[in-house]
Design an enzyme around this catalytic site. Structure first.
Site, PDB file in Angstrom:
ATOM      1  N   ASN A  42      -4.005   5.656   0.650  1.00 18.84           N
ATOM      2  CA  ASN A  42      -2.946   4.667   0.781  1.00 18.84           C
ATOM      3  C   ASN A  42      -1.882   4.871  -0.294  1.00 18.84           C
ATOM      4  O   ASN A  42      -2.170   5.268  -1.410  1.00 18.84           O
ATOM      5  CB  ASN A  42      -3.491   3.235   0.791  1.00 18.84           C
ATOM      6  CG  ASN A  42      -4.320   2.849  -0.410  1.00 18.84           C
ATOM      7  OD1 ASN A  42      -5.157   3.613  -0.879  1.00 18.84           O
ATOM      8  ND2 ASN A  42      -4.108   1.641  -0.909  1.00 18.84           N
ATOM      9  N   GLN A  43      -0.642   4.617   0.109  1.00 20.68           N
ATOM     10  CA  GLN A  43       0.525   4.784  -0.741  1.00 20.68           C
ATOM     11  C   GLN A  43       1.344   3.500  -0.676  1.00 20.68           C
ATOM     12  O   GLN A  43       1.964   3.216   0.339  1.00 20.68           O
ATOM     13  CB  GLN A  43       1.363   5.978  -0.269  1.00 20.68           C
ATOM     14  CG  GLN A  43       0.626   7.303  -0.292  1.00 20.68           C
ATOM     15  CD  GLN A  43       0.304   7.736  -1.709  1.00 20.68           C
ATOM     16  OE1 GLN A  43       1.173   7.766  -2.583  1.00 20.68           O
ATOM     17  NE2 GLN A  43      -0.958   8.065  -1.952  1.00 20.68           N
TER      18      GLN A  43
ATOM     19  N   TYR B 118       6.687  -3.975   0.164  1.00 21.00           N
ATOM     20  CA  TYR B 118       5.399  -3.820   0.843  1.00 21.00           C
ATOM     21  C   TYR B 118       5.436  -3.147   2.221  1.00 21.00           C
ATOM     22  O   TYR B 118       4.604  -2.289   2.484  1.00 21.00           O
ATOM     23  CB  TYR B 118       4.653  -5.154   0.941  1.00 21.00           C
ATOM     24  CG  TYR B 118       3.963  -5.530  -0.343  1.00 21.00           C
ATOM     25  CD1 TYR B 118       2.940  -4.752  -0.855  1.00 21.00           C
ATOM     26  CD2 TYR B 118       4.342  -6.657  -1.047  1.00 21.00           C
ATOM     27  CE1 TYR B 118       2.307  -5.082  -2.037  1.00 21.00           C
ATOM     28  CE2 TYR B 118       3.709  -7.007  -2.238  1.00 21.00           C
ATOM     29  CZ  TYR B 118       2.688  -6.220  -2.725  1.00 21.00           C
ATOM     30  OH  TYR B 118       2.065  -6.546  -3.885  1.00 21.00           O
TER      31      TYR B 118
ATOM     32  N   CYS C  35      -0.930   3.251   4.958  1.00 24.59           N
ATOM     33  CA  CYS C  35      -2.383   3.290   4.818  1.00 24.59           C
ATOM     34  C   CYS C  35      -2.891   4.726   4.763  1.00 24.59           C
ATOM     35  O   CYS C  35      -2.230   5.657   5.230  1.00 24.59           O
ATOM     36  CB  CYS C  35      -3.043   2.575   5.995  1.00 24.59           C
ATOM     37  SG  CYS C  35      -2.629   0.832   6.122  1.00 24.59           S
TER      38      CYS C  35
ATOM     39  N   GLU D 136      -5.290   6.147   6.495  1.00 31.12           N
ATOM     40  CA  GLU D 136      -5.531   6.729   7.813  1.00 31.12           C
ATOM     41  C   GLU D 136      -4.249   7.292   8.415  1.00 31.12           C
ATOM     42  O   GLU D 136      -4.211   8.414   8.914  1.00 31.12           O
ATOM     43  CB  GLU D 136      -6.122   5.689   8.772  1.00 31.12           C
ATOM     44  CG  GLU D 136      -7.437   5.105   8.320  1.00 31.12           C
ATOM     45  CD  GLU D 136      -7.292   3.843   7.472  1.00 31.12           C
ATOM     46  OE1 GLU D 136      -6.476   3.830   6.509  1.00 31.12           O
ATOM     47  OE2 GLU D 136      -7.990   2.862   7.767  1.00 31.12           O
TER      48      GLU D 136
ATOM     49  N   CYS E  31      -3.435   0.866  11.858  1.00 34.18           N
ATOM     50  CA  CYS E  31      -4.166   2.139  11.891  1.00 34.18           C
ATOM     51  C   CYS E  31      -4.971   2.265  13.181  1.00 34.18           C
ATOM     52  O   CYS E  31      -5.049   3.347  13.768  1.00 34.18           O
ATOM     53  CB  CYS E  31      -5.058   2.271  10.668  1.00 34.18           C
ATOM     54  SG  CYS E  31      -4.106   2.548   9.158  1.00 34.18           S
TER      55      CYS E  31
END
Length: 160
Positions: free
Chosen positions: A61-62, A67, A72, A74, A115
């Site tokens: 995750n980055q 936000y 994510c 995945e 995801c």
């Protein structure tokens, strides 16, 4: 008329119950988790993806101060694979997640809704299920044979 949906899954008490390739995917996802950029949530997630050719790629995750601009683990892995290996089938996805500071109370961490939607897109594209594993830092693992097990009323291109 009332109908019911049942979820089929396997539960492993610890990584020792996994086969060799699953253990390797677990280790790669856990390693990728350590490189996550999560300065705001302090919730680190790593992901490993096994392709049909036997190659394994990872993502984590980055986060971003804005936000919605983060991504994510995945989707980081899936989108990179989709951009670089568009014809290669995805066989397995392994996710390891949890707070930066270890907590014994966290259950295995499943993929978020975005995801899940992205994974169903790749399953539909390749016309083949993707085995999905998700785990916590206690090495407990849940395995489903398709994202459809976690997203039974999915939306895909057939609706368009």
């Amino acid at each position: 008329m009332k109908k019911e949906t049942h979820i089929s899954y396997e539960y492993f008490n610890n990584k020792g119950e996994l086969n060799d390739i699953e253990k390797k995917l677990f280790a790669k996802a856990k390693e990728a988790r350590e490189n996550a950029y999560a300065p705001y949530s302090h919730f680190l997630v790593g992901c490993s993806v096994l392709l049909e050719n036997g190659e394994i790629y990872t993502g984590n995750n980055q986060e971003n101060a804005a936000y919605p601009s983060g991504l994510c683990a995945e989707r980081t892995a899936l989108f990179w694979i989709g951009a670089n290996f568009p014809s290669e089938k995805i066989k397995k996805i392994f996710i390891v997640g949890g707070p930066k500071e270890f907590s014994e109370k966290n259950p295995p961490i499943p993929p978020c809704g975005s995801c899940r939607q992205s994974i169903i897109e790749y399953e539909t594209k390749q016309n083949e299920n993707i085995e999905l594993y998700f785990s916590n830092l206690n090495d407990e693992v849940v395995k489903v044979h398709s994202i459809k097990d976690l997203l039974p009323f999915y939306f895909d291109g057939t609706f368009l």
